[in-house]
Design a protein around this motif. Structure first.
Motif, PDB file in Angstrom:
ATOM      1  N   LEU A   1       0.829  -1.208   0.000  1.00 52.79           N
ATOM      2  CA  LEU A   1       0.000   0.000   0.000  1.00 52.79           C
ATOM      3  C   LEU A   1       0.861   1.255   0.000  1.00 52.79           C
ATOM      4  CD1 LEU A   1      -2.696  -1.006   2.646  1.00 52.79           C
ATOM      5  CD2 LEU A   1      -2.866  -1.156   0.147  1.00 52.79           C
ATOM      6  N   THR A   2       0.324   2.285  -0.588  1.00 57.65           N
ATOM      7  CA  THR A   2       1.003   3.582  -0.582  1.00 57.65           C
ATOM      8  C   THR A   2       0.755   4.244   0.768  1.00 57.65           C
ATOM      9  OG1 THR A   2      -0.945   4.758  -1.396  1.00 57.65           O
ATOM     10  CG2 THR A   2       0.535   3.818  -3.049  1.00 57.65           C
ATOM     11  N   PRO A   3       1.544   5.231   1.123  1.00 57.47           N
ATOM     12  CA  PRO A   3       1.340   5.944   2.387  1.00 57.47           C
ATOM     13  C   PRO A   3      -0.066   6.518   2.489  1.00 57.47           C
ATOM     14  CG  PRO A   3       3.496   6.447   1.512  1.00 57.47           C
ATOM     15  CD  PRO A   3       2.780   5.664   0.445  1.00 57.47           C
TER      16      PRO A   3
ATOM     17  N   GLN B   1      -2.799   5.313   1.051  1.00 52.02           N
ATOM     18  CA  GLN B   1      -3.745   4.228   1.303  1.00 52.02           C
ATOM     19  C   GLN B   1      -3.687   3.772   2.761  1.00 52.02           C
ATOM     20  OE1 GLN B   1      -2.233   1.637  -1.799  1.00 52.02           O
ATOM     21  NE2 GLN B   1      -4.099   1.940  -3.046  1.00 52.02           N
ATOM     22  N   LYS B   2      -2.471   3.692   3.305  1.00 52.21           N
ATOM     23  CA  LYS B   2      -2.323   3.311   4.707  1.00 52.21           C
ATOM     24  C   LYS B   2      -3.003   4.312   5.631  1.00 52.21           C
ATOM     25  CE  LYS B   2       2.076   0.835   4.153  1.00 52.21           C
ATOM     26  NZ  LYS B   2       3.511   0.806   4.521  1.00 52.21           N
ATOM     27  N   GLN B   3      -2.864   5.593   5.284  1.00 51.75           N
ATOM     28  CA  GLN B   3      -3.478   6.635   6.105  1.00 51.75           C
ATOM     29  C   GLN B   3      -4.994   6.538   6.042  1.00 51.75           C
ATOM     30  OE1 GLN B   3      -1.873   8.846   8.182  1.00 51.75           O
ATOM     31  NE2 GLN B   3      -3.994   9.157   8.881  1.00 51.75           N
ATOM     32  N   THR B   4      -5.504   6.226   4.834  1.00 52.34           N
ATOM     33  CA  THR B   4      -6.953   6.093   4.662  1.00 52.34           C
ATOM     34  C   THR B   4      -7.496   4.956   5.532  1.00 52.34           C
ATOM     35  OG1 THR B   4      -6.859   6.908   2.385  1.00 52.34           O
ATOM     36  CG2 THR B   4      -8.785   5.608   3.009  1.00 52.34           C
ATOM     37  N   ILE B   5      -6.772   3.827   5.520  1.00 51.93           N
ATOM     38  CA  ILE B   5      -7.196   2.688   6.339  1.00 51.93           C
ATOM     39  C   ILE B   5      -7.126   3.036   7.827  1.00 51.93           C
ATOM     40  CG2 ILE B   5      -6.588   0.347   7.040  1.00 51.93           C
ATOM     41  CD1 ILE B   5      -5.680  -0.175   4.177  1.00 51.93           C
ATOM     42  N   ALA B   6      -6.047   3.736   8.216  1.00 55.17           N
ATOM     43  CA  ALA B   6      -5.893   4.126   9.622  1.00 55.17           C
ATOM     44  C   ALA B   6      -7.021   5.049  10.052  1.00 55.17           C
ATOM     45  CB  ALA B   6      -4.542   4.802   9.834  1.00 55.17           C
ATOM     46  N   ASP B   7      -7.402   5.983   9.134  1.00 55.38           N
ATOM     47  CA  ASP B   7      -8.500   6.905   9.433  1.00 55.38           C
ATOM     48  C   ASP B   7      -9.813   6.145   9.582  1.00 55.38           C
ATOM     49  OD1 ASP B   7      -6.737   8.986   9.337  1.00 55.38           O
ATOM     50  OD2 ASP B   7      -7.258   9.592   7.288  1.00 55.38           O
ATOM     51  N   GLN B   8     -10.031   5.124   8.730  1.00 59.05           N
ATOM     52  CA  GLN B   8     -11.256   4.325   8.804  1.00 59.05           C
ATOM     53  C   GLN B   8     -11.336   3.554  10.134  1.00 59.05           C
ATOM     54  OE1 GLN B   8     -11.028   1.894   5.273  1.00 59.05           O
ATOM     55  NE2 GLN B   8     -11.929   3.477   3.942  1.00 59.05           N
ATOM     56  N   VAL B   9     -10.182   2.965  10.512  1.00 56.66           N
ATOM     57  CA  VAL B   9     -10.142   2.221  11.785  1.00 56.66           C
ATOM     58  C   VAL B   9     -10.405   3.161  12.956  1.00 56.66           C
ATOM     59  CG1 VAL B   9      -8.656   0.925  13.363  1.00 56.66           C
ATOM     60  CG2 VAL B   9      -8.610   0.436  10.911  1.00 56.66           C
ATOM     61  N   ALA B  10      -9.806   4.341  12.910  1.00 55.87           N
ATOM     62  CA  ALA B  10      -9.989   5.312  13.985  1.00 55.87           C
ATOM     63  C   ALA B  10     -11.441   5.758  14.067  1.00 55.87           C
ATOM     64  CB  ALA B  10      -9.070   6.517  13.767  1.00 55.87           C
ATOM     65  N   GLN B  11     -12.075   5.957  12.886  1.00 53.19           N
ATOM     66  CA  GLN B  11     -13.473   6.384  12.859  1.00 53.19           C
ATOM     67  C   GLN B  11     -14.389   5.294  13.408  1.00 53.19           C
ATOM     68  OE1 GLN B  11     -14.583   9.501  12.048  1.00 53.19           O
ATOM     69  NE2 GLN B  11     -16.526   8.717  12.838  1.00 53.19           N
ATOM     70  N   GLU B  12     -14.093   4.039  13.038  1.00 54.42           N
ATOM     71  CA  GLU B  12     -14.895   2.926  13.548  1.00 54.42           C
ATOM     72  C   GLU B  12     -14.798   2.840  15.071  1.00 54.42           C
ATOM     73  OE1 GLU B  12     -13.702  -0.639  11.606  1.00 54.42           O
ATOM     74  OE2 GLU B  12     -14.505  -0.060   9.642  1.00 54.42           O
ATOM     75  N   GLU B  13     -13.589   3.031  15.576  1.00 56.16           N
ATOM     76  CA  GLU B  13     -13.396   2.994  17.026  1.00 56.16           C
ATOM     77  C   GLU B  13     -14.126   4.137  17.700  1.00 56.16           C
ATOM     78  OE1 GLU B  13     -12.153   1.289  20.491  1.00 56.16           O
ATOM     79  OE2 GLU B  13     -11.931   0.514  18.435  1.00 56.16           O
ATOM     80  N   LYS B  14     -14.078   5.306  17.041  1.00 61.10           N
ATOM     81  CA  LYS B  14     -14.794   6.473  17.575  1.00 61.10           C
ATOM     82  C   LYS B  14     -16.294   6.225  17.591  1.00 61.10           C
ATOM     83  CE  LYS B  14     -15.327  11.456  16.842  1.00 61.10           C
ATOM     84  NZ  LYS B  14     -14.933  12.619  16.002  1.00 61.10           N
TER      85      LYS B  14
END
Length: 221
Positions: free
Chosen positions: A9-11, A13-26
Motif C-alpha cells: 500500500l502507498t502511504p 492508502q495506509k493513512q486512509t485505512i488508519a483513518d477508517q479504523v480510527a473512525q470505527e473505534e470512535k
C-alpha cells in the motif's frame, strides 16, 4: 475474501485505512456512551416509577408490625401463664390455626457479635498457631484454615460466624490451649437483636378448586 498486503500500500492508502479504523473505534465509543446513557435513563425510570409505592407500603407494614407486636404481647404472657411457665424473652413466637390453614411467626432478626473479650481468646488461638512449627501438610492446612477464620474486616473486627466455626477444629487441634481460647471466644459471643419481623402463610382459595399456600415475610428496622 480479499487479502490486503500492507507492504504494497502507498502511504496515502495506509493513512486512509488508519483513518477508517480510527473512525470505527470512535463510532463504537460513541454508541457505547449513548447506550450507557439510555440504560441509565431506563434505570432511573424504574426507580422513580416504583420507589414511592414501596416506601408507602413499608410505612403501612411497619405500623402493622408494631401493632401486631403490641397485640401479641398479652397473648404471650397468657400462654406462659396457662402452661405454668415464666414469660421468656425468646426471640420468636409462632401462632397457628388449629387446622393449620394459617400461621404467623413474629420475632427478632439476630446478628452475632462480640462483647470485646474475644481478643483474649484470639491471643490463645494465635499462641497455639505459633506452636505449630512443623512442616507437615496437615499442619500447613490447619494453619491456613485458622488464618482464614481469624481474618478481620475493613474495620478490624472479627467475623463471629467464621470464628464460631473454629469450634469444629477442636478435635483436630487436640490442644488445651486451643480449647481454652475457644471457650473464651464462645463466652464473648452475643446475639444482638437488629430488626423485628413477621412471617407466615395462609392457605388461600383462588376458586375453581385451586387452594394455594401464600407465604409472606416482612421486616422493620
Amino acid at each position: 475474501m480479499t487479502t490486503i498486503d500492507i507492504a504494497q500500500l502507498t502511504p496515502e492508502q495506509k493513512q486512509t485505512i488508519a483513518d477508517q479504523v480510527a473512525q470505527e473505534e470512535k463510532n463504537k465509543k460513541a454508541k457505547l456512551a449513548k447506550d450507557k446513557k439510555l440504560l441509565k435513563g431506563l434505570e432511573n425510570d424504574i426507580v422513580i416509577g416504583q420507589i414511592d409505592y414501596f416506601i408507602d407500603k413499608r410505612e403501612d407494614i411497619e405500623n402493622r408490625i408494631v401493632t401486631l407486636f403490641s397485640n401479641i404481647e398479652p397473648v404471650i404472657e397468657l400462654r406462659a401463664e396457662v402452661f405454668g411457665n415464666k414469660k421468656r424473652e425468646q426471640d420468636s413466637h409462632t401462632f397457628t390455626l388449629d387446622d393449620g390453614s394459617a400461621s404467623i411467626k413474629v420475632g427478632w432478626n439476630m446478628k452475632p457479635s462480640f462483647n470485646g473479650t474475644e481478643a483474649e481468646g484470639i491471643v490463645k488461638i494465635r499462641e497455639y498457631m505459633t506452636s505449630l512449627a512443623g512442616e507437615s501438610e496437615n499442619e500447613k492446612v490447619l494453619m491456613e484454615m485458622i488464618q482464614i477464620f481469624l481474618k478481620t474486616d475493613a474495620q478490624g473486627n472479627y467475623e463471629p460466624k467464621k470464628v464460631r466455626q473454629l469450634n469444629t477444629m477442636r478435635e483436630k487441634a487436640n490442644s488445651p490451649l486451643f480449647s481454652e481460647g475457644m471457650d473464651i471466644i464462645n463466652d464473648a459471643m452475643i446475639d444482638i437483636r437488629t430488626s423485628r419481623y413477621a412471617r407466615g402463610y395462609k392457605m388461600v382459595d383462588f376458586g375453581d378448586g385451586i387452594i394455594k399456600r401464600v407465604n409472606f415475610q416482612f421486616s422493620i428496622d
